[in-house]
Design a protein around this motif. Sequence first.
Motif, PDB file in Angstrom:
ATOM      1  N   ASP A  41     -82.238  33.319 -34.997  1.00 19.70           N
ATOM      2  CA  ASP A  41     -81.649  33.654 -32.826  1.00 19.70           C
ATOM      3  C   ASP A  41     -80.215  32.827 -32.804  1.00 19.70           C
ATOM      4  O   ASP A  41     -79.197  33.301 -32.049  1.00 19.70           O
ATOM      5  N   LEU A  42     -80.950  31.728 -33.044  1.00 13.79           N
ATOM      6  CA  LEU A  42     -80.036  30.320 -32.958  1.00 13.79           C
ATOM      7  C   LEU A  42     -79.682  29.253 -33.469  1.00 13.79           C
ATOM      8  O   LEU A  42     -80.964  28.779 -34.029  1.00 13.79           O
ATOM      9  N   VAL A  43     -78.637  28.558 -34.011  1.00 15.30           N
ATOM     10  CA  VAL A  43     -78.609  27.504 -34.255  1.00 15.30           C
ATOM     11  C   VAL A  43     -78.073  26.253 -33.383  1.00 15.30           C
ATOM     12  O   VAL A  43     -77.391  26.648 -32.445  1.00 15.30           O
ATOM     13  N   THR A  44     -79.114  25.486 -33.019  1.00 17.83           N
ATOM     14  CA  THR A  44     -78.937  24.326 -31.650  1.00 17.83           C
ATOM     15  C   THR A  44     -77.595  22.951 -32.202  1.00 17.83           C
ATOM     16  O   THR A  44     -78.403  22.275 -33.377  1.00 17.83           O
ATOM     17  N   PHE A  45     -76.974  23.061 -31.610  1.00 17.40           N
ATOM     18  CA  PHE A  45     -75.783  21.513 -31.926  1.00 17.40           C
ATOM     19  C   PHE A  45     -75.954  20.115 -31.120  1.00 17.40           C
ATOM     20  O   PHE A  45     -75.734  20.897 -29.906  1.00 17.40           O
ATOM     21  N   THR A  46     -76.212  19.374 -30.904  1.00 16.51           N
ATOM     22  CA  THR A  46     -76.102  18.156 -30.000  1.00 16.51           C
ATOM     23  C   THR A  46     -75.003  17.100 -30.890  1.00 16.51           C
ATOM     24  O   THR A  46     -75.220  15.867 -29.714  1.00 16.51           O
ATOM     25  N   SER A  47     -73.746  17.380 -31.854  1.00 13.61           N
ATOM     26  CA  SER A  47     -73.190  16.179 -31.450  1.00 13.61           C
ATOM     27  C   SER A  47     -71.809  17.452 -32.304  1.00 13.61           C
ATOM     28  O   SER A  47     -72.703  18.216 -33.040  1.00 13.61           O
ATOM     29  N   SER A  48     -70.772  16.945 -32.011  1.00 13.28           N
ATOM     30  CA  SER A  48     -70.139  17.401 -33.045  1.00 13.28           C
ATOM     31  C   SER A  48     -70.546  16.940 -34.623  1.00 13.28           C
ATOM     32  O   SER A  48     -69.784  18.153 -35.238  1.00 13.28           O
ATOM     33  N   SER A  49     -70.720  16.325 -34.957  1.00 11.65           N
ATOM     34  CA  SER A  49     -70.827  16.193 -36.486  1.00 11.65           C
ATOM     35  C   SER A  49     -71.946  16.929 -36.875  1.00 11.65           C
ATOM     36  O   SER A  49     -72.201  16.947 -38.008  1.00 11.65           O
ATOM     37  N   THR A  54     -69.134  19.051 -27.621  1.00  6.89           N
ATOM     38  CA  THR A  54     -70.148  20.392 -28.867  1.00  6.89           C
ATOM     39  C   THR A  54     -69.452  21.857 -29.100  1.00  6.89           C
ATOM     40  O   THR A  54     -69.726  22.028 -30.278  1.00  6.89           O
ATOM     41  N   ALA A  55     -69.535  21.994 -27.463  1.00  8.72           N
ATOM     42  CA  ALA A  55     -69.107  23.684 -27.791  1.00  8.72           C
ATOM     43  C   ALA A  55     -68.208  23.865 -28.424  1.00  8.72           C
ATOM     44  O   ALA A  55     -67.589  24.943 -29.294  1.00  8.72           O
ATOM     45  N   GLU A  85     -70.244  31.979 -32.431  1.00  9.62           N
ATOM     46  CA  GLU A  85     -70.604  32.315 -30.519  1.00  9.62           C
ATOM     47  C   GLU A  85     -70.880  31.487 -29.827  1.00  9.62           C
ATOM     48  O   GLU A  85     -72.605  31.675 -30.080  1.00  9.62           O
ATOM     49  N   VAL A  86     -70.653  30.734 -29.225  1.00  8.42           N
ATOM     50  CA  VAL A  86     -71.555  29.001 -28.247  1.00  8.42           C
ATOM     51  C   VAL A  86     -71.428  30.195 -26.791  1.00  8.42           C
ATOM     52  O   VAL A  86     -71.023  30.981 -25.621  1.00  8.42           O
ATOM     53  N   VAL A  87     -73.185  30.366 -27.018  1.00  8.56           N
ATOM     54  CA  VAL A  87     -73.628  31.163 -25.646  1.00  8.56           C
ATOM     55  C   VAL A  87     -74.590  30.323 -25.158  1.00  8.56           C
ATOM     56  O   VAL A  87     -74.908  30.715 -23.927  1.00  8.56           O
ATOM     57  N   VAL A  88     -74.824  29.067 -25.346  1.00 12.14           N
ATOM     58  CA  VAL A  88     -75.610  28.602 -24.568  1.00 12.14           C
ATOM     59  C   VAL A  88     -75.058  27.380 -23.867  1.00 12.14           C
ATOM     60  O   VAL A  88     -74.887  26.224 -24.878  1.00 12.14           O
ATOM     61  N   ARG A  89     -75.218  26.759 -22.835  1.00 16.59           N
ATOM     62  CA  ARG A  89     -74.106  25.130 -22.622  1.00 16.59           C
ATOM     63  C   ARG A  89     -75.439  24.838 -21.425  1.00 16.59           C
ATOM     64  O   ARG A  89     -74.344  25.221 -20.501  1.00 16.59           O
ATOM     65  N   PRO A  90     -75.834  24.149 -21.479  1.00 16.09           N
ATOM     66  CA  PRO A  90     -76.298  23.263 -20.465  1.00 16.09           C
ATOM     67  C   PRO A  90     -75.639  22.228 -19.756  1.00 16.09           C
ATOM     68  O   PRO A  90     -75.219  22.424 -20.110  1.00 16.09           O
ATOM     69  N   GLY A  91     -76.126  22.306 -17.697  1.00 21.31           N
ATOM     70  CA  GLY A  91     -75.342  22.057 -16.928  1.00 21.31           C
ATOM     71  C   GLY A  91     -75.206  20.902 -17.544  1.00 21.31           C
ATOM     72  O   GLY A  91     -73.977  19.451 -17.088  1.00 21.31           O
ATOM     73  N   LYS A  92     -76.061  20.124 -17.164  1.00 22.18           N
ATOM     74  CA  LYS A  92     -77.003  18.871 -18.049  1.00 22.18           C
ATOM     75  C   LYS A  92     -76.519  18.374 -19.556  1.00 22.18           C
ATOM     76  O   LYS A  92     -77.638  19.450 -20.259  1.00 22.18           O
ATOM     77  N   TYR A  93     -76.307  17.587 -19.600  1.00 22.56           N
ATOM     78  CA  TYR A  93     -76.072  16.579 -21.370  1.00 22.56           C
ATOM     79  C   TYR A  93     -77.485  16.357 -21.891  1.00 22.56           C
ATOM     80  O   TYR A  93     -76.658  15.079 -22.817  1.00 22.56           O
TER      81      TYR A  93
END
Length: 344
Positions: free
Chosen positions: A273-281, A306-307, A316-324
């Motif tokens: 359903d979703l893959v999460t990324f915490t850095s461009s790497s 990262t987005a 398709e980036v569907v989640v971008r939190p306000g705080k990183y």
Amino acid sequence: VILMATARMRATLDRIRAAGLPAETPAAAVQWATTAAQKTVSATLATLADASALAGIGAPAVIVVGECAGLREHLKWVERTPLFGRTVVVTRSREAAPQFATALRRLGAEVVEFPTIETAPPSSYAALDRAIARLSSPARDSFDWIIFTSATGVESFVERLKSRDRDIRELGRASIAAIGPATAARLADYAIRAAAVPDEYRAEQIIPAIGIKRIRGKRFLIARAEVAREALPEILRDKGAKEVVVAPAYRTVKPKGAQIERMRGLIASGSIDLVTFTSSSTVANFCDLIGASASLLKAAAIGPITAATASERGFEVVVRPGKYTIAALTEAIAEYFAAGNGGT
């Protein structure tokens, strides 16, 4: 409770009735229990076999017969969690993944840990060793500020400091800046307090956090990954820093032994359903490991850089939190699905 009994469900339930249990006794069949694919059918002892066949219940499944099965509507707390039925991929390193994965599981998600990065020593410690040697130099040659861009950078710097038989007190003259609360927290683990932490956790925001007056004419040491964005050093020089030394404390590499075929299979079956990324790497390595099929996925990214990388790679980036932060990313993922996104 009957385990692995779907193949002989009807015969088994008939035997229970023949033994004297009333036909109207509540009963349920649960397929793929405790996973994102869990499917449950509630019926009675007399009707469960037909209801399960109609719903397509198959192995592996658990059958429950008894009054407790009738309490399912009151007890199905796990199915009411925000991420129940969702499969989320965590791409952080093996060392960093558990906290994030645990938070997602507590919200009901089935988490697939697929580390796309791991840390290794830099190609050369020469720059870092020269910088460490300057820590005890006279004021005119030492650093006014040391900037850490990640918790890993803090750990790697301290470990190298110890390996060179140096003392943490040698940092005493320099002010410390941390990009983000996680980095500041790791510094605090070593009893080092960050004098500057930007409100927005990205390199560009360290400038207002430190202040222009404290940048002009000052010497900066940046302990970071071997390969990273050059925005911070360039901005510091542009704002009047007398010297900016970039010292690689570690590097990120693709992990060995990644379960690539399993991940490709999950993608092909539409199970993610979703893959999460915490850095461009993590984005780049995921794509390099998996290939073009990665672009079929929806993504959650911890910050704008990262987005942007994920979008450039076709996600398709569907989640971008306000705080990183990981906490904010977790909350944003829960809110995304709670709003009815991502199908049923």
